[in-house]
Design an enzyme around this catalytic site. Structure first.
Site, PDB file in Angstrom:
ATOM      1  N   HIS A  26     -55.518 -50.280 -50.319  1.00 23.19           N
ATOM      2  CA  HIS A  26     -55.697 -51.056 -49.089  1.00 23.19           C
ATOM      3  C   HIS A  26     -54.732 -50.529 -48.039  1.00 23.19           C
ATOM      4  CE1 HIS A  26     -57.538 -54.912 -51.023  1.00 23.19           C
ATOM      5  NE2 HIS A  26     -57.998 -53.815 -51.591  1.00 23.19           N
ATOM      6  N   GLU A  77     -52.697 -52.021 -46.106  1.00 27.72           N
ATOM      7  CA  GLU A  77     -51.373 -52.633 -46.160  1.00 27.72           C
ATOM      8  C   GLU A  77     -50.498 -52.006 -47.239  1.00 27.72           C
ATOM      9  OE1 GLU A  77     -54.403 -54.159 -46.198  1.00 27.72           O
ATOM     10  OE2 GLU A  77     -54.137 -56.298 -45.861  1.00 27.72           O
TER      11      GLU A  77
END
Length: 150
Positions: free
Chosen positions: A53, A55
């Protein structure tokens, strides 16, 4: 334009790059003392890995930039409300503040479905959702509309 909007615009450009790579358009940046120290976008498909992801990649890059996994005094800007995995990684990384764009009614873990950041923990993260929400949401809806067409 607020400072949060300025940084979110950069995350949106990264999300567009993700879409160009046939990834769900999510972009993230980490800022420390007004300087961008890490950038990333989703890479789950290209790396064939569920944990890639935006993040998580941004947190990894930020840790390398500062030479420590503790990211105190850092802010994370991401175009989509983080999932449970990403929100947990932010707590463990000691991020100071999170800003996100679109809310995620299916898997959002910063208020939409659950709120990892409000759970009892040794570290609390300030957060603000809905930064440039319409623009972030449109990127996602346009991406999935095009996917369904094909």
């Amino acid at each position: 334009m607020t400072t949060a909007e300025k940084y979110m615009k950069i995350a949106i450009e990264l999300a567009k790059e993700a879409a160009e790579n046939d990834e769900v358009p999510v972009g993230a940046i980490v800022v420390k003392n007004g300087e961008i120290i890490a950038k990333a976008f989703n890479q789950k498909e290209t790396q064939n890995c569920a944990t890639r992801h935006a993040e998580i990649i941004a947190l990894e890059n930020a840790s390398k930039a500062v030479g420590n996994w503790w990211l105190e005094d850092c802010e994370l800007f991401v175009t989509l409300e983080p999932c449970t995995m990403c929100a947990g990684a932010m707590v463990l990384s000691r991020i100071e503040k999170l800003y996100f764009g679109a809310y995620d009614e299916k898997t959002g873990a910063v208020g939409s479905v659950t709120n990892v950041l409000e759970q009892k923990s040794n570290h609390k993260i300030e957060y603000e959702g809905g930064v440039l929400q319409d623009e972030c949401s449109k990127l996602l809806s346009d991406f999935f509309k095009a996917k369904r067409k094909n």
